[in-house]
Design an enzyme around this catalytic site. Structure first.
Site, PDB file in Angstrom:
ATOM      1  N   TYR A 105      25.558  34.016 -57.057  1.00 37.24           N
ATOM      2  CA  TYR A 105      25.815  35.050 -56.052  1.00 37.24           C
ATOM      3  C   TYR A 105      27.306  35.338 -56.046  1.00 37.24           C
ATOM      4  CZ  TYR A 105      26.503  37.231 -51.503  1.00 37.24           C
ATOM      5  OH  TYR A 105      26.857  38.109 -50.500  1.00 37.24           O
ATOM      6  N   GLU A 192      28.151  43.634 -53.596  1.00 40.38           N
ATOM      7  CA  GLU A 192      27.438  42.360 -53.707  1.00 40.38           C
ATOM      8  C   GLU A 192      26.580  42.319 -54.969  1.00 40.38           C
ATOM      9  OE1 GLU A 192      25.076  40.062 -50.309  1.00 40.38           O
ATOM     10  OE2 GLU A 192      23.771  41.477 -51.340  1.00 40.38           O
TER      11      GLU A 192
END
Ligand code: GDP
Ligand code: MN
Length: 391
Positions: A105, A192
């Site tokens: 991530y 993101e």
């Protein structure tokens, strides 16, 4: 403003980030054609992904693999039209399926309190980061980037090492810096990548190597900065916007729908909020925030009325106008015209003070509108009218 994954990936590509190719399809037949092209280019499977502006599409069944063109068409057909968190899927992304070795991530988000860009990374990618943050906060590593200097090399290297990306250091550093560059280039408040993935790829010589690539992308843009980027307005997805919001923006009216029953038409954001407070204090619930803006003409008033009445829950309308640049008589004419066009008869309480208020009062009385002198009086009358309608 939220934008779709495919558009977010486009912004990442512009900054040189590694994003595998994709196509967007609106029909199962188009998805099939896109899949055929991917298979022709050597893919052994394709991934079909719902393009909706919500997270967790995978869990909701909106991300599926397909091993043939037939299957791709079938899977795309099933995903198109699917309901994901209240949104109907109208398009899918089609791409060669990645052979994922590990998911990470990585995100960059505006940290207003710190006046910096906050980068967050984790070796626990793929799953929702909120869950990681709640269960294993130590699994998330952070670093702050300076908004003027961007992410420094040493910061990016440290972040990559702490994320466990030491074996892909160069790529990880490039990607981390690229996220910040994407953010700055577009005035984004969030970029993101989840998952940022190590994938196995066969190179030209046929041997398998590992690459670090962005498999998913989420970007939200700062609405207030959109005028600085004329090209980005085109990324607004009207498929997913409330028709009332689209109409309001076109008309230049600030409108936010709420859950109550009393529609509010006000000029000025501060007065609009005050009006909502007074409706609440009088025991009612505002149905919306609406600021028709300064100097509103009668056609704008009529448009605002249409926006308010589009909400079936509205059973009374409170009009509160402070005439400065806005002329009271113009607003009154707009209200009279709006009521003439109106398909639904809803009690309307009008308070107009300031410029040309006398003329406004005369017009409204002639047209048999209910008027109010003070704001408290207007709010009380609106709440009473709403209760009367509900009874
Ligand atoms: P999200 O659920 O909305 O965040 O959608 P993602 O694009 O992140 O996809 C969800 C999950 O599907 C990912 O975490 C991956 O595990 C899986 N996935 C997405 N793309 C691929 C792909 O190309 N190949 C494989 N094998 N899995 C994928
Ligand atoms: Mn994701």
């Amino acid at each position: 403003m939220k934008i779709q994954e495919a558009d977010a990936k486009g912004l990442l590509l512009e900054q040189g980030l590694p994003v595998p190719g994709w196509e967007v399809a609106r029909t199962a037949a188009d998805a099939r054609a896109a899949a055929e092209r991917a298979f022709e280019s050597g893919a052994s499977a394709v991934v079909i992904k719902a393009q909706v502006l919500v997270g967790g599409r995978g869990k909701a069944g909106g991300v599926k693999l397909a091993g043939s063109a037939d299957e791709a068409e079938r899977v795309a057909g099933a995903i198109l039209g699917m309901d994901i968190k209240g949104i109907t899927v109208r398009k899918v992304l089609v791409a060669a399926a990645a052979d994922i070795a590990k998911e990470f991530y990585l995100s960059a988000v505006l940290d207003r309190a710190a006046r910096r860009i906050l980068l967050m990374g984790s070796a626990e990618g793929g799953v929702e980061i909120e869950q990681v943050a709640a269960e294993r906060p130590e699994a998330i590593v952070t670093v702050h980037a300076d908004p003027l200097l961007g992410l420094r090399d040493w910061q990016a290297r440290e972040l990559a090492f702490r994320m466990g990306l030491g074996t892909h250091l160069k790529a990880a550093v490039g990607i981390a810096k690229g996220l910040v560059a994407t953010m700055l280039a577009n005035d984004a408040d969030l970029v993101e990548i989840n998952p940022l993935a190590i994938v196995r790829e066969r190179d030209a010589s046929g041997s398998i190597g590992e690459q670090l690539v962005c498999l998913d992308a989420k970007v939200t843009l700062d609405d207030s900065a959109l005028p600085r980027h004329p090209g980005l307005e085109a990324l607004r997805d009207l498929d997913e916007e409330d028709p009332t919001d689209i109409e309001a923006r076109r008309a230049g009216i600030s409108f936010i729908k709420l859950d109550g029953t009393i529609g509010c038409m006000v000029n000025g954001a501060g007065l609009a909020m005050t009006t909502m407070d007074l409706v609440k204090r009088a025991g009612g619930e505002p149905a919306n925030f609406l600021d028709i803006g300064g100097g509103a003409r009668s056609d704008k008033v009529a448009e605002a009325m249409r926006l308010i009445l589009a909400d079936p829950k509205v059973d009374a309308i409170l009009v509160n106008i402070f005439g400065g640049i806005t002329r009271g008589d113009e607003v009154a004419r707009g209200l009279i015209e709006a009521r003439r066009q109106q398909t639904r008869d809803v009690p309307m309480i009008v308070r107009i003070v300031g410029t040309n208020a006398d003329e406004a009062g005369r017009l409204l009385r002639e047209a048999r509108f209910e008027t109010a002198e003070s704001l408290d009086d207007a709010a009380a009358k609106a709440v009473a009218a709403s209760r009367g309608a509900a009874a």
